[in-house]
Design a protein around this motif. Structure first.
Motif, PDB file in Angstrom:
ATOM      1  N   ALA A 442      14.387  -2.885   5.487  1.00  0.00           N
ATOM      2  CA  ALA A 442      13.473  -2.212   4.548  1.00  0.00           C
ATOM      3  C   ALA A 442      14.141  -1.935   3.205  1.00  0.00           C
ATOM      4  CB  ALA A 442      12.960  -0.913   5.164  1.00  0.00           C
ATOM      5  N   LYS A 443      15.475  -1.822   3.217  1.00  0.00           N
ATOM      6  CA  LYS A 443      16.197  -1.469   1.977  1.00  0.00           C
ATOM      7  C   LYS A 443      16.560  -2.685   1.134  1.00  0.00           C
ATOM      8  CE  LYS A 443      18.093   2.760   3.963  1.00  0.00           C
ATOM      9  NZ  LYS A 443      19.160   3.284   4.801  1.00  0.00           N
ATOM     10  N   VAL A 444      16.405  -3.881   1.700  1.00  0.00           N
ATOM     11  CA  VAL A 444      16.859  -5.091   1.012  1.00  0.00           C
ATOM     12  C   VAL A 444      16.018  -5.391  -0.232  1.00  0.00           C
ATOM     13  CG1 VAL A 444      17.160  -7.596   1.215  1.00  0.00           C
ATOM     14  CG2 VAL A 444      17.882  -6.092   3.092  1.00  0.00           C
ATOM     15  N   ALA A 445      14.689  -5.466  -0.054  1.00  0.00           N
ATOM     16  CA  ALA A 445      13.816  -5.850  -1.175  1.00  0.00           C
ATOM     17  C   ALA A 445      13.942  -4.900  -2.378  1.00  0.00           C
ATOM     18  CB  ALA A 445      12.368  -5.953  -0.700  1.00  0.00           C
ATOM     19  N   PRO A 446      13.939  -3.562  -2.156  1.00  0.00           N
ATOM     20  CA  PRO A 446      14.056  -2.672  -3.320  1.00  0.00           C
ATOM     21  C   PRO A 446      15.349  -2.870  -4.116  1.00  0.00           C
ATOM     22  CG  PRO A 446      13.323  -1.429  -1.406  1.00  0.00           C
ATOM     23  CD  PRO A 446      13.678  -2.800  -0.915  1.00  0.00           C
ATOM     24  N   VAL A 447      16.455  -3.158  -3.421  1.00  0.00           N
ATOM     25  CA  VAL A 447      17.739  -3.345  -4.130  1.00  0.00           C
ATOM     26  C   VAL A 447      17.716  -4.647  -4.928  1.00  0.00           C
ATOM     27  CG1 VAL A 447      20.236  -3.698  -3.874  1.00  0.00           C
ATOM     28  CG2 VAL A 447      19.070  -1.964  -2.489  1.00  0.00           C
ATOM     29  N   ILE A 448      17.222  -5.718  -4.303  1.00  0.00           N
ATOM     30  CA  ILE A 448      17.131  -7.004  -5.014  1.00  0.00           C
ATOM     31  C   ILE A 448      16.215  -6.867  -6.229  1.00  0.00           C
ATOM     32  CG2 ILE A 448      16.317  -9.399  -4.839  1.00  0.00           C
ATOM     33  CD1 ILE A 448      17.278  -9.415  -1.929  1.00  0.00           C
ATOM     34  N   LYS A 449      15.112  -6.149  -6.046  1.00  0.00           N
ATOM     35  CA  LYS A 449      14.161  -5.943  -7.157  1.00  0.00           C
ATOM     36  C   LYS A 449      14.845  -5.210  -8.316  1.00  0.00           C
ATOM     37  CE  LYS A 449      10.130  -5.230  -9.293  1.00  0.00           C
ATOM     38  NZ  LYS A 449       8.717  -5.345  -8.972  1.00  0.00           N
ATOM     39  N   GLU A 450      15.559  -4.158  -8.001  1.00  0.00           N
ATOM     40  CA  GLU A 450      16.247  -3.387  -9.055  1.00  0.00           C
ATOM     41  C   GLU A 450      17.244  -4.282  -9.796  1.00  0.00           C
ATOM     42  OE1 GLU A 450      19.175   0.491  -9.710  1.00  0.00           O
ATOM     43  OE2 GLU A 450      18.246   0.181  -7.747  1.00  0.00           O
ATOM     44  N   LEU A 465       3.643  -3.052   4.794  1.00  0.00           N
ATOM     45  CA  LEU A 465       2.231  -3.225   5.130  1.00  0.00           C
ATOM     46  C   LEU A 465       2.031  -3.107   6.633  1.00  0.00           C
ATOM     47  CD1 LEU A 465      -0.580  -4.160   3.850  1.00  0.00           C
ATOM     48  CD2 LEU A 465       0.024  -6.433   4.672  1.00  0.00           C
ATOM     49  N   ASP A 466       1.178  -2.157   7.022  1.00  0.00           N
ATOM     50  CA  ASP A 466       0.777  -2.034   8.431  1.00  0.00           C
ATOM     51  C   ASP A 466       1.943  -2.145   9.405  1.00  0.00           C
ATOM     52  OD1 ASP A 466      -1.826  -1.782   7.613  1.00  0.00           O
ATOM     53  OD2 ASP A 466      -2.256  -3.923   7.756  1.00  0.00           O
ATOM     54  N   GLY A 467       2.939  -1.298   9.242  1.00  0.00           N
ATOM     55  CA  GLY A 467       4.050  -1.293  10.200  1.00  0.00           C
ATOM     56  C   GLY A 467       5.100  -2.346   9.924  1.00  0.00           C
ATOM     57  N   ARG A 468       4.875  -3.216   8.940  1.00  0.00           N
ATOM     58  CA  ARG A 468       5.901  -4.206   8.577  1.00  0.00           C
ATOM     59  C   ARG A 468       6.700  -3.629   7.413  1.00  0.00           C
ATOM     60  NH1 ARG A 468       1.831  -9.351   9.244  1.00  0.00           N
ATOM     61  NH2 ARG A 468       0.336  -7.815   8.512  1.00  0.00           N
ATOM     62  N   VAL A 469       8.020  -3.664   7.529  1.00  0.00           N
ATOM     63  CA  VAL A 469       8.853  -3.055   6.486  1.00  0.00           C
ATOM     64  C   VAL A 469       8.821  -3.905   5.216  1.00  0.00           C
ATOM     65  CG1 VAL A 469      10.374  -1.893   8.153  1.00  0.00           C
ATOM     66  CG2 VAL A 469      10.992  -4.172   7.277  1.00  0.00           C
ATOM     67  N   ASN A 470       9.341  -3.328   4.120  1.00  0.00           N
ATOM     68  CA  ASN A 470       9.298  -3.963   2.801  1.00  0.00           C
ATOM     69  C   ASN A 470       9.541  -5.465   2.813  1.00  0.00           C
ATOM     70  OD1 ASN A 470       8.758  -1.727   1.177  1.00  0.00           O
ATOM     71  ND2 ASN A 470      10.910  -1.092   1.165  1.00  0.00           N
TER      72      ASN A 470
END
Length: 500
Positions: A442-450, A465-470
């Motif tokens: 879940a933490k991967v996408a936000p760091v790559i985005k930043e 989305l619906d129980g699926r992490v970022n």
């Protein structure tokens, strides 16, 4: 003499609050050069950054946004135009994948410039003769593509407002007394929409006094499509709770997964229950141009109304959204009109039916048809169809390339041009069964985005989305995209995320 005096008065200094037309035109032409260079030419150059990120505090100081008592010089103002372009996100850039709009169409952009220069309001034929006729032609053409030879419609300020119009008109159709007597005269109403539909359904229900708790969210399958059996069950459930079902919203192209609800089956259920069926095709409606992909919206012609945003896939530019109806009883006018006598005089010297402004809940209404009309004139329906087909082809290429790479995993098979995927960095590969795997992923996408935003290399969205992490939501729509841009995207995600 008087003409000379008045001319001199008109030429006096702009600092005093008077307009100096020659100075003004000089500024406009110089500013226009800056706009073309910074906001068009450089903004579409793949070698330039997508954005030059600054934190809010720093940007506030850099831009010197506060307003003062005295005017600034021509040169200072030109520098401001440059700075605004410099620190804004370049949504026309080939590597901007962040929203459901991207790229630039130069004919549409010309239409947008002309719209601004003419500065009129779309309410009456007397102040907007060309645009009243133009809007009628564009709406008629869009309706015919949906499959309605007759009907009604209007340009709205965005898809959310178009959806709200649909809900309001549907309620008026079911309970016309609501317009004059208000909510006292209406039973508890029920709205049905899928779990993955746009949040404007909830906003509309809140705004119209229907209440968000009376929006029933219908289950979706793993690809995000509404399950018709659950729609039937939810309608029965709502009735058992004493609510009156009046509005079903089907989605053609959901925001995240790009799913298309099964419209024919939803139409069957709506017809059987006497419920207004609306299709939110803000995102997916444009597939109607493509012979190859039109099947995705089979059944849309059976709906009572639809929302469609040409500013998304067709690249008409913000904002360009239509609310279209199959109705031929002037329901839209009856629902919204207030008959303002200072605007809509009944004894005008031309055909009063040309004054379409009372169909809107707005008074002043921006001209949104010109940008689409000029673009359509330039490339034709065939050009718009090619645009749709190219986006699908680019998406296929991207998905094939993504699947060849280690660490990339699709959330579900794309139906449209949204590609949802996880990037799994080397440190997490093969650890799918460890207890903290989801939490770490879940933490991967936000760091790559930043990292990508601060570097300015590209922009893409992510969400849970619906129980699926970022996961990332890649949107592929601009015909300016090359395969090299899509390869770059995958390489860049790896570069930015391999050490996580």
């Amino acid at each position: 003499m008087s003409t000379i005096v008045s001319k001199e008065c008109r030429m006096s200094n702009g600092v005093n609050g008077h307009h100096n037309s020659s100075e003004g035109e000089l500024f406009l032409s110089e500013a226009f050069k800056v706009i073309l260079e910074e906001a068009v030419h450089k903004a579409t150059d793949v070698k330039e950054k997508v954005c030059e990120w600054k934190d809010p505090e720093e940007l506030r100081v850099l831009m010197d946004l506060e307003l003062g008592d005295h005017g600034e010089s021509h040169q200072q103002l030109l520098q401001r135009v440059r700075d605004i372009a410099r620190y804004s996100v370049k949504t026309n850039h080939p590597r901007f994948f962040n929203q459901l709009f991207a790229g630039v169409d130069y004919h549409s952009l010309t239409g947008r410039f002309l719209t601004e220069a003419l500065n009129t309001s779309q309410y009456t034929y007397e102040v907007a003769p060309v645009f009243v006729l133009m809007e009628d032609v564009v709406l008629r053409k869009l309706r015919s593509l949906v499959g309605w030879s007759e009907g009604d419609g209007i340009f709205c300020p965005g898809g959310s407002v178009s959806n709200m119009y649909a809900m309001n008109v549907a309620r008026y159709w079911a309970f016309p007394q609501v317009k004059t007597q208000g909510l006292w005269t209406v039973p508890r109403l029920a709205v049905f929409t899928s779990q993955e539909s746009h949040y404007s359904m909830k906003k509309s229900a809140a705004f119209l006094g229907i209440g968000t708790e009376n929006v029933y969210h219908v289950k979706v399958d793993e690809s995000g499509r509404m399950i018709p059996e659950d729609l039937e069950a939810k309608i029965v459930h709502a009735k058992s709770q004493g609510a009156v079902p009046f509005f079903v919203n089907a989605t053609a192209g959901t925001t995240v997964q790009g799913a298309f609800d099964p419209l024919d089956r939803i139409a069957d259920i709506s017809e059987r229950n006497g419920i207004w069926m609306h299709v939110d095709a803000a995102w997916g409606g444009s597939v109607v141009f493509s012979k190859k992909h039109k099947h995705l919206i089979a059944g849309m012609e059976r709906a009572n109304s639809c929302t469609w945003n040409p500013h998304k896939m067709l690249m008409a530019g913000l904002q360009c959204s239509v609310f279209l109806m199959r109705d031929t009883t002037n329901l839209l006018m009856h629902c919204h009109c207030a008959n303002a006598t200072y605007l809509f005089q009944q004894d005008k010297f031309y055909d009063m039916s040309l004054d379409t402004g009372d169909k809107s809940i707005q008074c002043g209404r921006k001209v949104d048809c010109l940008k689409l009309w000029l673009m359509w004139k330039a490339i034709g329906a065939q050009g718009l169809a090619n645009r749709v087909d190219i986006a699908f082809a680019s998406t296929r290429y991207f998905v094939e390339e993504l699947k060849k790479r280690e660490g990339f995993q699709v959330v579900s098979e794309p139906q449209f041009v949204n590609v949802c995927f996880w990037f799994i960095p080397p440190s997490l590969r093969g650890k799918e069964n460890s207890p903290d795997y989801q939490e770490k992923l879940a933490k991967v996408a936000p760091v790559i985005k930043e990292r990508m935003v601060k570097k300015g290399s590209m922009m893409v969205g992510y969400q849970p989305l619906d129980g699926r992490v970022n996961f990332f939501r890649m949107v592929i729509l601009s015909p300016q995209l090359n395969h090299s841009d899509l390869d770059f995207f995958l390489d860049e995600v790896e570069r930015l995320g391999n050490d996580l």
